[in-house]
Design a protein around this motif. Structure first.
Motif, PDB file in Angstrom:
ATOM      1  N   LEU A 266      -1.163  -3.663 -13.765  1.00  0.00           N
ATOM      2  CA  LEU A 266      -0.969  -3.804 -12.327  1.00  0.00           C
ATOM      3  C   LEU A 266      -1.875  -4.905 -11.767  1.00  0.00           C
ATOM      4  N   THR A 272      -1.840  -5.421  -7.023  1.00  0.00           N
ATOM      5  CA  THR A 272      -2.768  -4.542  -6.308  1.00  0.00           C
ATOM      6  C   THR A 272      -3.432  -5.268  -5.144  1.00  0.00           C
ATOM      7  N   ILE A 281      -0.431  -0.486  -4.048  1.00  0.00           N
ATOM      8  CA  ILE A 281       0.148  -0.877  -5.342  1.00  0.00           C
ATOM      9  C   ILE A 281       1.606  -1.266  -5.107  1.00  0.00           C
TER      10      ILE A 281
END
Lengths: 283, 283, 283, 283
Positions: A266, A272, A281
């Motif tokens: 991520l 993020t 997110i």
């Protein structure tokens, strides 16, 4: 095909999406991903956008135009990434190898779009693994006495290699405020509990003692307060009374490596954003 | 505050997001939600957008303008909803009451933004439940002989009450093609297996026989091919060799009601689009 | 077919299983379930056993023989149940109805082998639900001033009806030590968080503030320390930054009712043992 | 401390548990684990038992006594294991390395109580991994023409090293009936779908096409019917419309390695029994 990823946050107001998307459209960018979120409590607007361009654009002037026409009027905090150079990532470990093997096998298979120039450890034990993957290994012992000095060594290495993000892959040391301030929201830790339950040391022992029916792992950005940083990802696994502490540790390892890997992905895919000690997110 | 929800799909091309968001901005709409998806295989663009307006707008002329300026040039299929009137939903049941109780208790607590004018059943058994919630109950027996006629009665009821969506809450009858064609992607079924595994009758028996370690439930739009319609939501539950078929049925009930409730919510909140026998779920 | 369920715990030593199973065999009992667990730390042996008898046995003399020949020599704590009379269960509620609907619909469908003589509430709101299921409803308001007196009323009811187990189905009051001492490990609560995280009031608000990616619910026996009793069952649900507190509350309701129902079932099927503030769950 | 693990199945009748546990007790064995299951449909009794002995027993005579006194009268199929020699396990791979890395890192950390004498592959690609773990690697190419011959080579290796169990860790070849008959319920495969859904080739492509919301992986014993053997373990992962086939493949990898590892552990810890193409898993 040239690609730009944009992350912004700013005070919420009307017309931002229209302004930003029209800016990209006017510069011949085709938006292939857009997601936004409004924190209605704090009145903050967050957005992530990916845009493709058929021909390479002049990124410096594009950024300048974006800054002047869009970012400044809307008081935006923003980050703009081009797909070119992969993120440079350092991995800190101690003696446990399960997260390291997991990260390196993903790295090798091309699953992670990063470059890993080196691994740092306060113990020499995992050097053979680094060797077998052809990655540099720096053994920097840390004791009560040399902690500051050791950290200087770490910082030197990180700066020399222009590291973007540091992964604490079961690195059993508390990282100092100095390092954290140099890498704000760029140090990622895996904690072996379902935070905020069982923060601190020996969470599997505490989970066993409390008699919980589910254990967890939490991937988070490191802040100065221990195990209290913005949470990126969590997952859990069922247990029963019949599981010993050793069973929890073994089951937990599978959680730790999966949750850490998801958190790393991520981050390196620029999905993020951090605000107010929480993550947004974009998936 | 006046609110519009827009769902579109159209051939993918550059500039759609910019055009649509600017259209809303120019009509004084503040976009509070936008999500999009591109089916790169079929080159189709999908988008869901929510916009707030400080003052009530003239919806007919707004729609006309949108149609002419945006939808037609981009060859869009589109649906535009205002928050005003709740969706009218009919529930079809047989003898099982767990899904019905679940839907009605959610309905009563205000969790579902719908109106339920009536319940239809081929058995009289669940009438007392309908009564206790103050909802109409139509007992329409279905036999091999009267199937067509019974369906006419159902259609009459659905049309008279201007029903938007039909929920088959463990309605143990196969719905005819005629009804399906009148309510395309507006009949929602809960199937008590993890589709495509165990389509058809008695899936718990089949799951038991096969010795699977996980059972599931699937909420899907009804199409003419049995249990093969677009999947809205699925979930699963762990089982072991020690579970009897009756255990699977009991465990499955909890899955069925949760998965059906999630599917209904996604539909009534206008978060689903169907294309190519698959759903796009905007969350 | 006559059936006995036996639960024991005692200091761990060799030969217990052999002794107990032979005792049942000699009394013409066919063991259809046996499970055991040894707490190696505290050296305690736990066992659950189900035995069928072709003909009805004289339970009093059977118990006496078991006590003298087996339980006393091994210093056992033991409980022996015959399938005859279902457990008597009281349900305490406040204003939330989701857990109550869930329990009562399971009760009505025969899923729970219990008798529910009455429901107690500090508010009158849920009386119509009790009525529609034909169950008694006692409205006992609780204020700072009358707390002791109200609890006396509750105790009277529980004793008069010979209640075995009390379910706090989102009963928003702290139960006093007196009640807890009268019903040790027989008051079951559902807490709307993943304990030990977010004990106490308003756990969804705390979960939102902390930015966790998963919420949970915990079913536990009530002890005098708030939310710290032996955990019977837990489960979790994924959330994201985009979920508001209200979203968490709605998602949490589904967790609460499922987790509470599972906990109730484990208790009434005599599948739980408590030792050292932890549960042994025989499944 | 000397330890024996016993697995049995036999026609269900009264008194088996008592007889077996008394036998162990009389031979000075302390039973530390017992679990049983009755298949009421087929009237078969299954049991797993672990017993500790303070002093080493004469295993041959112990087995003889067990056979004569217990196993024969009850017509038992039984397996008795002593903890001494670890299981010998061969791993078959093709080109994918994620399962191999996962198995070998667990092996190295001592998590798996096995010995891995060698790895077999129809491709040379993964030899460096075998080398870095110090494990033998046999490259046995398989073509349409040499299939039989290649299998002979495999069989020779398996026999020479007295292999107990074969792991197909994404070995992309169909194993012949001959090998399966030599290793009944001793060849373990990981299939990258939630069986029985998407048996056969390219399950992620099929899952994508069907639009499921959950993908899975299944660990099973290999039988002659493709992907239809007794299921040992399954798990799942949520997906959405936005995941491409490549996303499914990446997410699936994590499932595959975890599910395969769990299946291997259950097998090597002697926690599985197979009957009627289903597994009994003692946990």
């Amino acid at each position: 095909m040239f690609k730009i990823t944009l992350l912004i946050h700013c005070p919420d107001t009307s017309g931002i999406i229209s302004k930003v998307t029209t800016f990209f459209h006017n510069h011949k960018g085709n938006i292939i991903y857009i997601d936004q979120y409004v924190d209605t409590e704090n009145k903050i607007f967050f957005m992530r956008l990916e845009s493709e361009f058929r021909s390479k654009i002049e990124i410096a002037s594009f950024k300048k135009a974006f800054s002047e026409e869009i970012a400044m009027p809307y008081q935006m905090s923003w980050q703009m990434y081009t797909a070119g150079n992969p993120i440079k990532m350092a991995v800190f470990v101690s003696k446990y190898d399960h997260c390291l093997y997991d990260i390196l096998s993903r790295y090798k298979s091309g699953e992670l779009n990063v470059e890993i120039p080196f691994i740092v450890s306060n113990h020499p034990d995992l050097k053979p693994i680094a060797d077998s993957f052809g990655i540099g290994f720096h053994h920097i012992p840390v004791t009560k006495e040399n902690k500051e000095e050791a950290e200087e060594q770490q910082l030197d290495l990180l700066q020399k290699e222009k590291i973007d993000v540091v992964i604490l892959a079961r690195y059993m040391q508390i990282v100092s405020g100095k390092l954290i301030q140099r890498f704000p929201n760029r140090i990622i830790n895996i904690h072996h509990s379902f935070l905020p339950a069982f923060a601190g040391a020996r969470p599997y022992h505490s989970a066993y003692k409390r008699g919980v029916k589910i254990i967890g792992a939490t991937c988070h950005y490191v802040t100065e307060e221990l195990d209290a940083g913005p949470i990126i990802e969590q997952d859990i696994s069922r247990i029963s009374h019949s599981h010993s502490i050793r069973d929890l540790i073994l089951k937990g390892r599978d959680l730790e490596k999966i949750v850490l890997a998801r958190g790393i992905k991520l981050h390196v895919e620029r999905k993020t954003l951090v605000y107010n000690n929480k993550t947004i997110i974009f998936t």
